[in-house]
Scaffold this motif. Structure first.
Motif, PDB file in Angstrom:
ATOM      1  N   ILE A 198       0.840  -1.199   0.000  1.00  0.00           N
ATOM      2  CA  ILE A 198       0.000   0.000   0.000  1.00  0.00           C
ATOM      3  C   ILE A 198       0.875   1.249   0.000  1.00  0.00           C
ATOM      4  O   ILE A 198       1.825   1.344   0.778  1.00  0.00           O
ATOM      5  N   ALA A 199       0.528   2.197  -0.866  1.00  0.00           N
ATOM      6  CA  ALA A 199       1.171   3.511  -0.877  1.00  0.00           C
ATOM      7  C   ALA A 199       0.171   4.537  -0.357  1.00  0.00           C
ATOM      8  O   ALA A 199      -0.949   4.624  -0.866  1.00  0.00           O
ATOM      9  N   ILE A 200       0.566   5.281   0.654  1.00  0.00           N
ATOM     10  CA  ILE A 200      -0.282   6.340   1.216  1.00  0.00           C
ATOM     11  C   ILE A 200       0.270   7.669   0.717  1.00  0.00           C
ATOM     12  O   ILE A 200       1.418   8.009   0.972  1.00  0.00           O
ATOM     13  N   LEU A 201      -0.582   8.432  -0.015  1.00  0.00           N
ATOM     14  CA  LEU A 201      -0.118   9.629  -0.696  1.00  0.00           C
ATOM     15  C   LEU A 201      -0.961  10.843  -0.337  1.00  0.00           C
ATOM     16  O   LEU A 201      -2.192  10.791  -0.383  1.00  0.00           O
ATOM     17  N   ASP A 202      -0.279  11.931  -0.019  1.00  0.00           N
ATOM     18  CA  ASP A 202      -0.960  13.220   0.064  1.00  0.00           C
ATOM     19  C   ASP A 202      -1.226  13.700  -1.361  1.00  0.00           C
ATOM     20  O   ASP A 202      -0.452  13.402  -2.273  1.00  0.00           O
ATOM     21  N   ILE A 203      -2.332  14.415  -1.593  1.00  0.00           N
ATOM     22  CA  ILE A 203      -2.593  14.959  -2.924  1.00  0.00           C
ATOM     23  C   ILE A 203      -1.612  16.078  -3.243  1.00  0.00           C
ATOM     24  O   ILE A 203      -1.040  16.130  -4.327  1.00  0.00           O
ATOM     25  N   SER A 204      -1.397  16.974  -2.304  1.00  0.00           N
ATOM     26  CA  SER A 204      -0.638  18.207  -2.560  1.00  0.00           C
ATOM     27  C   SER A 204       0.859  18.011  -2.369  1.00  0.00           C
ATOM     28  O   SER A 204       1.513  18.761  -1.633  1.00  0.00           O
ATOM     29  N   LEU A 205       1.419  17.018  -3.048  1.00  0.00           N
ATOM     30  CA  LEU A 205       2.859  16.791  -2.977  1.00  0.00           C
ATOM     31  C   LEU A 205       3.581  17.719  -3.949  1.00  0.00           C
ATOM     32  O   LEU A 205       3.119  17.907  -5.079  1.00  0.00           O
TER      33      LEU A 205
END
Length: 215
Positions: free
Chosen positions: A51-58
């Motif tokens: 699983i990759a957990i990503l913020d949108i505003s990178l």
């Protein structure tokens, strides 16, 4: 077997807090972290977490773009979006990017562990503050709506739009993306022509309006 997780968020304090939370769980293993989208994408494709957990505003490459690249190159990796954005457009765009979970940062400590386990079991998780009815309706309307000219923009061109809008020069972008300066200049020229931008200011305004960058 432990669930292998990768976390990408540009807010260092939040990222470290979540890492502490996740590391306390016996069934979860943190195999990497990143503060920006390009680093995250490179490391995720290399490490291949569950699983990759990503913020949108990178910075450098936004989380939705990273999610699309992951699903294109490693579709077995599941993606959870972790964000402050509650509006329907972001949720719809996230699920069109084939993410498996959408968790609001307001509820991250309470919901993230639950989201990870549901997604690992091939489920879909949506933060409790967002109603599925509203999202379903918006996604339907979004898919029926005629696409804007940005459909002409390739994935690489969207990446360059973000880097330009963040204030990087052609030379800096060439170094970041391991491209020749001429290739970047050609991409930039094509973008300006396709989108009918008269100036860099037009490009920046487009990036802001389409949530490619956050102000």
């Amino acid at each position: 077997m432990k669930i292998k997780v990768f976390l990408a968020d540009d807010h260092k304090i939040l990222r470290e807090s979540l890492l502490i939370l996740l590391q306390q769980e016996n069934d979860i293993e943190i195999i990497g972290e990143a503060p920006d989208g390009q680093t995250a994408l490179h490391e995720i494709l290399r490490l291949k977490p569950d699983i990759a957990i990503l913020d949108i505003s990178l910075p450098r490459l936004n989380g939705l773009e990273v999610a699309e690249r992951i699903k294109r190159d490693c579709p077995e990796i599941k993606v959870i979006i972790l964000t402050m954005h509650k509006n329907e457009e972001f949720v719809a765009r996230a699920y069109q990017s084939h993410v498996s979970g959408y968790v609001l940062k307001d509820n991250a400590l309470e919901e993230l562990l639950k989201a990870i386990r549901i997604v690992q079991a091939d489920g879909i998780y949506l933060s409790t503050d967002i109603t599925s009815t509203v999202v379903a309706g918006f996604v339907k309307n979004f898919n029926l709506k005629k696409r804007e000219p940005d459909e002409l923009i390739s994935s690489r061109e969207r990446e360059i739009i973000q880097l330009l809008a963040e204030g990087n020069s052609n030379k800096q972008i060439a170094t970041m993306l391991n491209l020749s300066l001429k290739t970047v200049e050609t991409h930039r020229s094509n973008i300006m022509h396709k989108m009918e931008f008269k100036s860099l200011a037009d490009l920046v305004l487009y990036a802001v309006r389409n949530h490619i960058i956050e102000v």
